[in-house]
Design an enzyme around this catalytic site. Sequence first.
Site, PDB file in Angstrom:
ATOM      1  N   ASP A 151       2.176  -2.619  -7.882  1.00 52.77           N
ATOM      2  CA  ASP A 151       2.345  -1.346  -7.178  1.00 52.77           C
ATOM      3  C   ASP A 151       1.196  -0.424  -7.596  1.00 52.77           C
ATOM      4  OD1 ASP A 151       4.989  -0.117  -5.585  1.00 52.77           O
ATOM      5  OD2 ASP A 151       3.657   1.428  -6.396  1.00 52.77           O
ATOM      6  N   CYS A 191       9.258  -1.026   7.358  1.00 55.70           N
ATOM      7  CA  CYS A 191      10.255   0.045   7.452  1.00 55.70           C
ATOM      8  C   CYS A 191       9.786   1.118   8.442  1.00 55.70           C
ATOM      9  CB  CYS A 191      10.519   0.647   6.074  1.00 55.70           C
ATOM     10  SG  CYS A 191       9.050   1.332   5.315  1.00 55.70           S
TER      11      CYS A 191
HETATM   12  N1  SAH Z   1       9.975  -3.048  -2.505  1.00 55.48           N
HETATM   13  C1  SAH Z   1      10.397  -1.787  -3.080  1.00 55.48           C
HETATM   14  C2  SAH Z   1      10.144  -0.612  -2.182  1.00 55.48           C
HETATM   15  C3  SAH Z   1       8.711  -0.445  -1.762  1.00 55.48           C
HETATM   16  S1  SAH Z   1       8.288   1.178  -1.272  1.00 55.48           S
HETATM   17  C4  SAH Z   1      11.853  -1.854  -3.486  1.00 55.48           C
HETATM   18  O1  SAH Z   1      12.474  -2.919  -3.338  1.00 55.48           O
HETATM   19  O2  SAH Z   1      12.386  -0.860  -3.968  1.00 55.48           O
HETATM   20  C5  SAH Z   1       6.567   1.029  -1.091  1.00 55.48           C
HETATM   21  C6  SAH Z   1       5.785   1.002  -2.393  1.00 55.48           C
HETATM   22  O3  SAH Z   1       4.428   0.730  -2.058  1.00 55.48           O
HETATM   23  C7  SAH Z   1       5.757   2.287  -3.179  1.00 55.48           C
HETATM   24  O4  SAH Z   1       6.244   2.045  -4.472  1.00 55.48           O
HETATM   25  C8  SAH Z   1       4.278   2.704  -3.256  1.00 55.48           C
HETATM   26  O5  SAH Z   1       3.903   3.229  -4.532  1.00 55.48           O
HETATM   27  C9  SAH Z   1       3.595   1.390  -3.014  1.00 55.48           C
HETATM   28  N2  SAH Z   1       2.249   1.432  -2.433  1.00 55.48           N
HETATM   29  C10 SAH Z   1       1.817   2.149  -1.379  1.00 55.48           C
HETATM   30  N3  SAH Z   1       0.545   1.837  -1.086  1.00 55.48           N
HETATM   31  C11 SAH Z   1       0.164   0.891  -1.967  1.00 55.48           C
HETATM   32  C12 SAH Z   1      -1.036   0.141  -2.172  1.00 55.48           C
HETATM   33  N4  SAH Z   1      -2.083   0.313  -1.374  1.00 55.48           N
HETATM   34  N5  SAH Z   1      -1.078  -0.768  -3.163  1.00 55.48           N
HETATM   35  C13 SAH Z   1      -0.007  -0.933  -3.973  1.00 55.48           C
HETATM   36  N6  SAH Z   1       1.156  -0.284  -3.807  1.00 55.48           N
HETATM   37  C14 SAH Z   1       1.243   0.623  -2.830  1.00 55.48           C
END
Ligand code: SAH
Length: 390
Positions: A247, A334
């Site tokens: 992340d 989403c």
């Molecule tokens: N799969 C998670 C929810 C994901 S929400 C669960 O089960 O709870 C989306 C996530 O993507 C967020 O935590 C955000 O910090 C991350 N994110 C957004 N852009 C990103 C990128 N370019 N690289 C890595 N992480 C990213």
Amino acid sequence: MHPTLKLKPKEGRRARAGAPWIFSNEVQMDGAAKALPAGCIVNVAGDDGTPLGTGYFNAKSLISVRLLDPASDTVIGTGFFVRRLERALAIRTALYAKPFYRLIHAEGDGLPGLTIDRFADTLVAQITTAGMERLLDPLLAAIEKAIQPVNVILRNDTPSRALEGLDTYVRSAKGDAARIAVEENGLRYFADVAAGQKTGWYYDQRDNRAFMATLAGGRSVLDTYCYTGGFGIAAAKSGAAETVCLDSSEPALAIASESAAANGVSCKFVKADVFEELERLAAAKESFDIVIADPPPFVRARKDLEPGAKAYRKLARLAAAVVAPRGFLFLASCSHNIALERFAAECAAGISRSGRSAALIRQAGAGADHPVHPMLPETAYLKALVYALD
Ligand code: SAH
């Protein structure tokens, strides 16, 4: 009792069929309508006088009216909210043994503009419309009557509030809470309800996390966009041989590693940009038996459909490239603004471009605590596809 808002001739087709939305082009936007304060309660009637129910109105919003009740002149007060909360609660207690769930899912629970996630004694509410913001007092009174939680946190910091002319703020309406525990699928996680993303936890993926965990035993797992570790920790607990979680958010990863420790599993948490890291892994010829990709919405607004669709295709291509032979790939969107058919087509194209062939083994959405209004199929925003790759 409530002022009456009239629709233009022949308009309101979907509302007459039971849908709770009326768009601005359907309303007779005369001086009287324009003078109504943003979010005020109205009766809605067709041009022919047919009553369409009680709702709230915002002349500044594209969705002018969100209907709250099919009857006219319904009093929208504490009693109304108690009835809605009790109905929602009855559904959740039928579904789950423990009080951890989305309690109110906007239109799906008859309360447009409101979501509430429940973490036992803590409720985290998010209001997205001027109409619901004006109803905050009776809502809070009803929460006290129906649920009596210890803490009620208002996470009214979503940027979409600007579309309704609302400012953003976070405050506690009762008690106080920040770091709390979440129980899901027999695991214990942590969430930050005050500063985490949205309400702090994404309950919508509960069933999908459980499904991916059933595949995880003895396999290596890469959980991309892991946030606070929902998928990866569940996979590790189910006996994954190795779990790597990616992340870009440092605070999310910090919570995730605490959650892993609380469940007695070890995962590797890496702060990285997912696209860059997938390219690096592919170049290094590294692969995983299971790759999970649950990104933030790539299609935030309708105008972003084409670039967003391309980004989903690219993600599918890069993720498929690091799936080991006979492995599994989970891809989710989403974004409200991309339909399942289009998302699935982009995923298929991306997988194919990585030179892999695949079988779609599961197609799912959000859990049952995210009910869809039957007349608003577009509110079924979450799409989750699982592929078995050759
Ligand atoms: N799969 C998670 C929810 C994901 S929400 C669960 O089960 O709870 C989306 C996530 O993507 C967020 O935590 C955000 O910090 C991350 N994110 C957004 N852009 C990103 C990128 N370019 N690289 C890595 N992480 C990213």
